[in-house]
Structure formats: structure tokens, C-alpha cells
Design an enzyme around this catalytic site. Sequence first.
Site, PDB file in Angstrom:
ATOM      1  N   ALA A  36       0.817  -1.218   0.000  1.00 19.83           N
ATOM      2  CA  ALA A  36       0.000   0.000   0.000  1.00 19.83           C
ATOM      3  C   ALA A  36       0.849   1.267   0.000  1.00 19.83           C
ATOM      4  CB  ALA A  36      -0.936   0.002   1.203  1.00 19.83           C
ATOM      5  N   ASN A  39       2.678   1.740  -3.212  1.00 23.47           N
ATOM      6  CA  ASN A  39       1.777   2.295  -4.237  1.00 23.47           C
ATOM      7  C   ASN A  39       1.699   3.813  -4.130  1.00 23.47           C
ATOM      8  OD1 ASN A  39       1.196  -0.363  -4.918  1.00 23.47           O
ATOM      9  ND2 ASN A  39      -0.727  -0.420  -3.794  1.00 23.47           N
ATOM     10  N   ARG A 107       3.436 -13.459   4.468  1.00 26.80           N
ATOM     11  CA  ARG A 107       4.277 -12.363   4.962  1.00 26.80           C
ATOM     12  C   ARG A 107       4.729 -12.557   6.410  1.00 26.80           C
ATOM     13  NH1 ARG A 107      -0.139  -7.691   4.352  1.00 26.80           N
ATOM     14  NH2 ARG A 107       1.724  -6.389   4.161  1.00 26.80           N
ATOM     15  N   LEU A 228     -15.773   7.656   0.145  1.00 24.29           N
ATOM     16  CA  LEU A 228     -17.152   7.171   0.004  1.00 24.29           C
ATOM     17  C   LEU A 228     -17.358   6.387  -1.293  1.00 24.29           C
ATOM     18  CD1 LEU A 228     -18.946  10.471   1.099  1.00 24.29           C
ATOM     19  CD2 LEU A 228     -18.453   8.468   2.530  1.00 24.29           C
ATOM     20  N   GLY A 232     -17.610   9.680  -3.934  1.00 25.24           N
ATOM     21  CA  GLY A 232     -16.574  10.695  -3.740  1.00 25.24           C
ATOM     22  C   GLY A 232     -15.994  10.659  -2.342  1.00 25.24           C
ATOM     23  N   ALA A 259      -7.073   1.397  -5.125  1.00 31.11           N
ATOM     24  CA  ALA A 259      -7.828   2.639  -5.345  1.00 31.11           C
ATOM     25  C   ALA A 259      -7.666   3.598  -4.170  1.00 31.11           C
ATOM     26  CB  ALA A 259      -9.302   2.329  -5.581  1.00 31.11           C
ATOM     27  N   GLY A 260      -7.686   3.066  -2.945  1.00 31.00           N
ATOM     28  CA  GLY A 260      -7.491   3.911  -1.763  1.00 31.00           C
ATOM     29  C   GLY A 260      -6.098   4.516  -1.721  1.00 31.00           C
ATOM     30  N   ASP A 261      -5.111   3.752  -2.187  1.00 30.95           N
ATOM     31  CA  ASP A 261      -3.743   4.279  -2.250  1.00 30.95           C
ATOM     32  C   ASP A 261      -3.661   5.405  -3.274  1.00 30.95           C
ATOM     33  OD1 ASP A 261      -3.111   2.216  -0.468  1.00 30.95           O
ATOM     34  OD2 ASP A 261      -2.621   0.844  -2.108  1.00 30.95           O
ATOM     35  N   ASP A 297      -1.601  -3.365  -8.790  1.00 30.89           N
ATOM     36  CA  ASP A 297      -1.782  -2.473  -7.651  1.00 30.89           C
ATOM     37  C   ASP A 297      -1.268  -1.068  -7.927  1.00 30.89           C
ATOM     38  OD1 ASP A 297      -2.624  -4.798  -6.505  1.00 30.89           O
ATOM     39  OD2 ASP A 297      -1.441  -4.601  -4.683  1.00 30.89           O
TER      40      ASP A 297
END
Length: 316
Positions: A36, A39, A107, A228, A232, A259-261, A297
Amino acid sequence: MSKKIITIGEAMGLFVADEVGLLEDVKKYTRSIAGAELNVSVGLARLDHDVYYATKVGNDPIGKSIRNFIEKEKIHSDFVYQSNEYLTGLQIKEKTTEGDPDVASFRKGSAATHLSLNTIQKVDFSTFNYVHLSGIFLALSPKTKAVSYYFAEEGRRNGACITFDPNLRPNLWGSKEDMIKNINDLAAKCDVVLPGISEGHILTGLDKPEDIADFYLKGNVKVVVIKLGEQGAFIKRKEMEGKYIKGFKVDKIVDTVGAGDGFAVGVISGLAEGLSLEESVVRGNAIGAIQLLSTSDNEGLPTRDRLDKFINLSQH
């Protein structure tokens, strides 16, 4: 003067299934790289920011490929350490036609989990303007937990803006209660907190974006940005009214991972360039949407030219 940014996390070898189906049935995979915080580093570097990434990898082919990738992406590798004793972590990811893909991680006890305070104290936080952290590295081991707190506290003491993405991974924690306590404790030491709406509910027990934001704004946190999804984001600063920022429509989602990264890349890069919080979150929404169009990713993270074109086309 360019704003210097540092992130810290675990970089792993990623094997993405070439065919739809259960991971145990798939015969062919395409190798890539995951993580993450990596990214976020890649996205910031592609927007021409001065980025340093800290991690520890094994002295193995995957670890060597990660170091090569970091340098190829023009990310500073001064704090990429190598272990002769422990291996680099791995992930395998499902190819899916809808929803979130199944991801299996290998991991436990990896090189990154052994990155210690003794090693990382070489970082001079007085040279950095932004420090980005996530809840993943916090969860990996007692050593990475101590390092995460050190980055937040030393970064803030030296005047850096500390951004934090909770990035919940329940399977990395001993219990849900332990996860909530530790994530919220570290969040309280940061300036900008970036939870997703479902993460915010888990972490606070609250449902409304306004209430989740207020929960974090009680302490030292200055800004809360709640993701959200396609709607958005919701933004709120201390002692100010909250505001919704419209998202970008994506016709066909290829992969939700990263996408959050991408969203974090947009917010951090915008703030570092002196954009308003609102403008920075628009950029975050845009890069998050772009990431939904790629199976990797981080391969889909845009250059500045591609980002500008995407925003311009979407707004006309």
C-alpha cells in the site's frame, strides 16, 4: 523548493492470476509488486514529487526486483534495507469480474517485519515535509509498530505533516479490539486521517461521515477525509462545517485494489503543491477512479499528463 515526502511499509512480490477462478485452481500468474505505501510512493513519484520509501526486503530475487522497481520509478532507495536472514513477503491475487478480488498473503516473519528502530533512526525528519503512514505496517510486528509511532512522533516534532490511511487488515491483528485501539491511537498522532466509510464505522462505531470525522478531530488531528467510493469523499477540518466532494464515474471496474492508495496520492500531492483541501480531494477521487481501471496495484497510477486529461474529460 520541492516538498520531500517519506513513506514506510512492506513491499511484496505480487502474483496476479491470469485467469478467473479460485486461487488454488489457477495455473498461470503474472508477477508484479504490491504494498500500500509503495503504491503511494509510486503515485507521488509519477507526479514528479521527491519521494523516499523505507522498507526491508530479503536478499532474494523478489527483494532484488523490488529494489530495482523502486529505483526505476525514481523513488529514493536510501532507506530500503536488505536482510540476509529473512525472505521478502509474497501475495497472490485473484482475477475477478466483479467485487473485490481474493488476496492471499505470505508475509509472517518476512524481512519487513524485522525493520527495527535501530536501523531506521538514520532518517533525518527535519528534511521531510510530509510523512505518510498506514495501519498495515503498524500491524506487522512489535518492531514495525514501534517504527510507525517513531515516524509519526519524530515527523511531527520536526514540523512535517503526518498523513495516515487506516488501511484495515483484520487478519494481521490478534483481535478486532486490538486493531481498533492501535489504529485510533496512531491516528490521534497524525494531522490528516483518511479512512474509508466502512473503516470509519468499524473504528468508531459511528455511521455518519460527519460523526466519524468529529471522532478524530477531538484531538490533534487537523483534517479528516472519508472515502465514500463512487460517491466521492467527505472532508472536515477542525471547527468547520463538513463538505462532500463528488466522485468520478467509472463505467467498468477492473480491480478495486490500490484505489485507496491512489486516493492518498491525490490528497498528499495536492496539499504538497499548495492546492486547497477541496482541490486535493478532487485529485484523490480522480486517481482512485483511474486505479479501478487497472489489474495491477500500481501500474495504473497516472503521470501528471494522464491525470489532467482524465479530469478534463470527466468534467466536460
